[in-house]
Structure formats: structure tokens, C-alpha cells
Motif scaffolding. Structure first.
Motif, PDB file in Angstrom:
ATOM      1  N   UNK A   1       0.806  -1.218   0.000  1.00 56.05           N
ATOM      2  CA  UNK A   1       0.000   0.000   0.000  1.00 56.05           C
ATOM      3  C   UNK A   1       0.836   1.263   0.000  1.00 56.05           C
ATOM      4  N   UNK A   2       2.092   1.164   0.454  1.00 56.03           N
ATOM      5  CA  UNK A   2       2.988   2.321   0.480  1.00 56.03           C
ATOM      6  C   UNK A   2       4.012   2.312  -0.653  1.00 56.03           C
ATOM      7  N   UNK A   3       3.917   1.349  -1.556  1.00 58.79           N
ATOM      8  CA  UNK A   3       4.870   1.263  -2.669  1.00 58.79           C
ATOM      9  C   UNK A   3       4.775   2.510  -3.538  1.00 58.79           C
ATOM     10  N   UNK A   4       5.924   3.056  -3.952  1.00 57.55           N
ATOM     11  CA  UNK A   4       5.914   4.288  -4.752  1.00 57.55           C
ATOM     12  C   UNK A   4       5.629   4.040  -6.227  1.00 57.55           C
ATOM     13  N   UNK A   5       4.567   3.313  -6.510  1.00 54.67           N
ATOM     14  CA  UNK A   5       4.159   3.034  -7.880  1.00 54.67           C
ATOM     15  C   UNK A   5       2.652   3.193  -7.987  1.00 54.67           C
ATOM     16  N   UNK A   6       2.194   3.368  -9.193  1.00 61.32           N
ATOM     17  CA  UNK A   6       0.751   3.421  -9.436  1.00 61.32           C
ATOM     18  C   UNK A   6       0.396   2.416 -10.505  1.00 61.32           C
ATOM     19  N   UNK A   7      -0.762   1.817 -10.353  1.00 63.15           N
ATOM     20  CA  UNK A   7      -1.265   0.927 -11.375  1.00 63.15           C
ATOM     21  C   UNK A   7      -0.874  -0.523 -11.226  1.00 63.15           C
ATOM     22  N   UNK A   8       0.228  -0.817 -10.555  1.00 62.12           N
ATOM     23  CA  UNK A   8       0.632  -2.211 -10.433  1.00 62.12           C
ATOM     24  C   UNK A   8       0.520  -2.731  -9.006  1.00 62.12           C
ATOM     25  N   UNK A   9       0.197  -1.849  -8.062  1.00 64.39           N
ATOM     26  CA  UNK A   9       0.100  -2.259  -6.668  1.00 64.39           C
ATOM     27  C   UNK A   9      -0.937  -3.369  -6.496  1.00 64.39           C
ATOM     28  N   UNK A  10      -2.086  -3.212  -7.095  1.00 67.32           N
ATOM     29  CA  UNK A  10      -3.147  -4.206  -6.973  1.00 67.32           C
ATOM     30  C   UNK A  10      -2.725  -5.531  -7.588  1.00 67.32           C
ATOM     31  N   UNK A  11      -2.124  -5.488  -8.762  1.00 60.93           N
ATOM     32  CA  UNK A  11      -1.705  -6.722  -9.429  1.00 60.93           C
ATOM     33  C   UNK A  11      -0.621  -7.450  -8.644  1.00 60.93           C
ATOM     34  N   UNK A  12       0.389  -6.714  -8.199  1.00 59.22           N
ATOM     35  CA  UNK A  12       1.501  -7.343  -7.482  1.00 59.22           C
ATOM     36  C   UNK A  12       1.044  -7.895  -6.141  1.00 59.22           C
ATOM     37  N   UNK A  13       0.258  -7.125  -5.403  1.00 57.20           N
ATOM     38  CA  UNK A  13      -0.190  -7.609  -4.095  1.00 57.20           C
ATOM     39  C   UNK A  13      -1.122  -8.810  -4.241  1.00 57.20           C
ATOM     40  N   UNK A  14      -1.948  -8.835  -5.275  1.00 54.51           N
ATOM     41  CA  UNK A  14      -2.811  -9.992  -5.517  1.00 54.51           C
ATOM     42  C   UNK A  14      -1.976 -11.224  -5.855  1.00 54.51           C
ATOM     43  N   UNK A  15      -0.973 -11.058  -6.706  1.00 59.91           N
ATOM     44  CA  UNK A  15      -0.107 -12.179  -7.069  1.00 59.91           C
ATOM     45  C   UNK A  15       0.626 -12.721  -5.842  1.00 59.91           C
ATOM     46  N   UNK A  16       1.140 -11.833  -5.000  1.00 58.00           N
ATOM     47  CA  UNK A  16       1.845 -12.270  -3.789  1.00 58.00           C
ATOM     48  C   UNK A  16       0.886 -12.979  -2.839  1.00 58.00           C
ATOM     49  N   UNK A  17      -0.307 -12.429  -2.665  1.00 54.15           N
ATOM     50  CA  UNK A  17      -1.288 -13.050  -1.772  1.00 54.15           C
ATOM     51  C   UNK A  17      -1.667 -14.445  -2.270  1.00 54.15           C
ATOM     52  N   UNK A  18      -1.851 -14.595  -3.565  1.00 50.99           N
ATOM     53  CA  UNK A  18      -2.188 -15.908  -4.113  1.00 50.99           C
ATOM     54  C   UNK A  18      -1.023 -16.887  -3.979  1.00 50.99           C
ATOM     55  N   UNK A  19       0.174 -16.404  -4.236  1.00 52.97           N
ATOM     56  CA  UNK A  19       1.370 -17.269  -4.155  1.00 52.97           C
ATOM     57  C   UNK A  19       1.603 -17.759  -2.727  1.00 52.97           C
ATOM     58  N   UNK A  20       1.406 -16.877  -1.743  1.00 57.20           N
ATOM     59  CA  UNK A  20       1.634 -17.228  -0.340  1.00 57.20           C
ATOM     60  C   UNK A  20       0.385 -17.803   0.334  1.00 57.20           C
ATOM     61  N   UNK A  21      -0.693 -17.950  -0.445  1.00 60.51           N
ATOM     62  CA  UNK A  21      -1.974 -18.466   0.057  1.00 60.51           C
ATOM     63  C   UNK A  21      -2.505 -17.627   1.218  1.00 60.51           C
ATOM     64  N   UNK A  22      -2.466 -16.305   1.020  1.00 60.50           N
ATOM     65  CA  UNK A  22      -2.997 -15.358   1.994  1.00 60.50           C
ATOM     66  C   UNK A  22      -4.346 -14.855   1.496  1.00 60.50           C
ATOM     67  N   UNK A  23      -5.006 -14.088   2.312  1.00 59.10           N
ATOM     68  CA  UNK A  23      -6.319 -13.577   1.957  1.00 59.10           C
ATOM     69  C   UNK A  23      -6.181 -12.363   1.039  1.00 59.10           C
ATOM     70  N   UNK A  24      -6.608 -12.507  -0.200  1.00 53.64           N
ATOM     71  CA  UNK A  24      -6.482 -11.439  -1.195  1.00 53.64           C
ATOM     72  C   UNK A  24      -7.326 -10.230  -0.808  1.00 53.64           C
ATOM     73  N   UNK A  25      -8.544 -10.466  -0.341  1.00 57.83           N
ATOM     74  CA  UNK A  25      -9.432  -9.354   0.013  1.00 57.83           C
ATOM     75  C   UNK A  25      -8.866  -8.533   1.156  1.00 57.83           C
ATOM     76  N   UNK A  26      -8.308  -9.182   2.159  1.00 61.77           N
ATOM     77  CA  UNK A  26      -7.730  -8.449   3.298  1.00 61.77           C
ATOM     78  C   UNK A  26      -6.528  -7.637   2.851  1.00 61.77           C
TER      79      UNK A  26
END
Length: 184
Positions: free
Chosen positions: A55-80
Motif C-alpha cells: 500500500x505504500x509502494x511508490x508506484x501506481x497501477x501495479x500495486x493491486x496486481x503485485x499484491x494480488x499475485x503475492x497473496x495468491x502465491x503465499x496463500x494469503x487472503x487477497x481481500x484483506x
């Protein structure tokens, strides 16, 4: 208005709880419902920590994609994770220019970006187009991402260590409250 409670000792008035704040309704309650749904305290703490970092990454447009990919890879809750990322969007905007300035300084382009403001960036986009802005800011962005990557490690670890016991305590309290309700 009070709610009456009937117990073995008689009828008693239970005061109504105070109204829930915006933060409680939009941030705390969704996390608590995830805990009630059986998500482990460690996974939710890691989800929150990574959500803050992304959420604090200095980028726009890819934060949602990257965090979703990481959450899926680590089997974490994507919505949270998305909830935390998007709640921090205003802070991300506030930190964007300082990150870019520090990144430009780190990679030797500090003078060109030192006094850059959002108004100047908008003006450059309007006059010269995005290519000019991207050419000016690519090294600053690279440096900002390097600083963010180094700074996010202790942030995630600190949040994980701090939130895990809190979430575990909440689960214990919730289970105790359910046992009392079932026993009554």
C-alpha cells in the motif's frame, strides 16, 4: 435506549454500545470477521504487514496486481490485503514525491527532481506528454523502489510480530465468548 437482559439473578439493563466509527466499520470489522471465519492469526498478520508494504509502494497501477499475485502465491487472503492496500492510498500519495526525490538522489539525479511538485508533473504531462515525464522520472522511480524494498522488510516484520499476538488474543476471546453463549 437500553436492552434488557434476563439472567438467573433477575432482569437488568444493559447499556447500548456506542456507535461504530468509520475505521471500525471499514477496517477493523472486516479483519475481525476474517479471524472469526477461521483465518490463522499468523496468516492474517502477514497479510496485513504485506498489505501495508504494498500500500505504500511508490508506484501506481501495479500495486493491486503485485499484491494480488503475492497473496495468491503465499496463500494469503487477497481481500484483506487489498483492503489494507487501498486504505493506505492517501498515504501512498503523500509519500510518492519524497520517495521519488530520495530515489533520484540515491541514483545521482537529485538536482533534476529535487524541487518537483505534482503541479509541475501535471504541467509537464500536458505540455510535453508522458514520455518526457517518464524519461525524467525513471531513475527516480527505480531509486524509490530500491528504498521502498529495503524499508518494507522491517515494516512487514514489525507488523507481523506486533499483530500476530493481538489477532491470537482476539481469537481466544471470541472462542471464550462463544463457549459462554453456548453454555447459557
Amino acid at each position: 435506549m437500553t436492552i434488557t437482559s434476563i439472567s438467573a439473578t433477575g432482569v437488568r439493563a444493559v447499556p447500548e454500545p456506542p456507535p461504530r466509527t468509520w475505521i471500525q466499520r471499514r477496517l477493523v470489522d472486516p479483519f475481525l470477521s476474517l479471524l472469526k471465519a477461521g483465518l490463522a492469526p499468523g496468516s492474517l498478520a502477514l497479510t496485513a504487514g504485506l498489505g501495508v508494504a504494498f500500500g505504500l509502494a511508490p508506484t501506481f497501477g501495479i500495486t493491486t496486481l503485485v499484491s494480488t499475485a503475492v497473496a495468491l502465491r503465499l496463500k494469503l487472503n487477497v481481500a484483506a490485503m487489498q483492503l489494507v492496500c487501498h486504505v493506505l492510498s492517501p498515504v501512498q500519495l503523500i509519500l510518492l514525491l519524497p520517495f521519488l526525490r530520495w530515489g533520484a538522489t540515491l541514483l545521482g539525479q537529485g538536482r533534476e527532481v529535487a524541487h518537483l511538485s505534482m503541479a509541475q508533473i501535471r504541467h509537464m504531462v500536458k505540455i510535453d506528454g508522458w514520455s518526457h515525464v517518464l524519461h525524467l522520472l525513471w531513475r527516480a522511480e527505480l531509486g524509490a523502489l530500491m528504498i521502498w524494498a529495503v524499508a518494507s522488510v522491517p515494516v512487514v516484520l514489525g507488523l507481523y510480530v506486533a499483530l500476530r499476538p493481538l489477532f491470537k488474543r482476539f481469537i481466544t476471546r471470541h472462542e471464550e465468548a462463544e463457549e459462554v453463549t453456548v453454555a447459557a
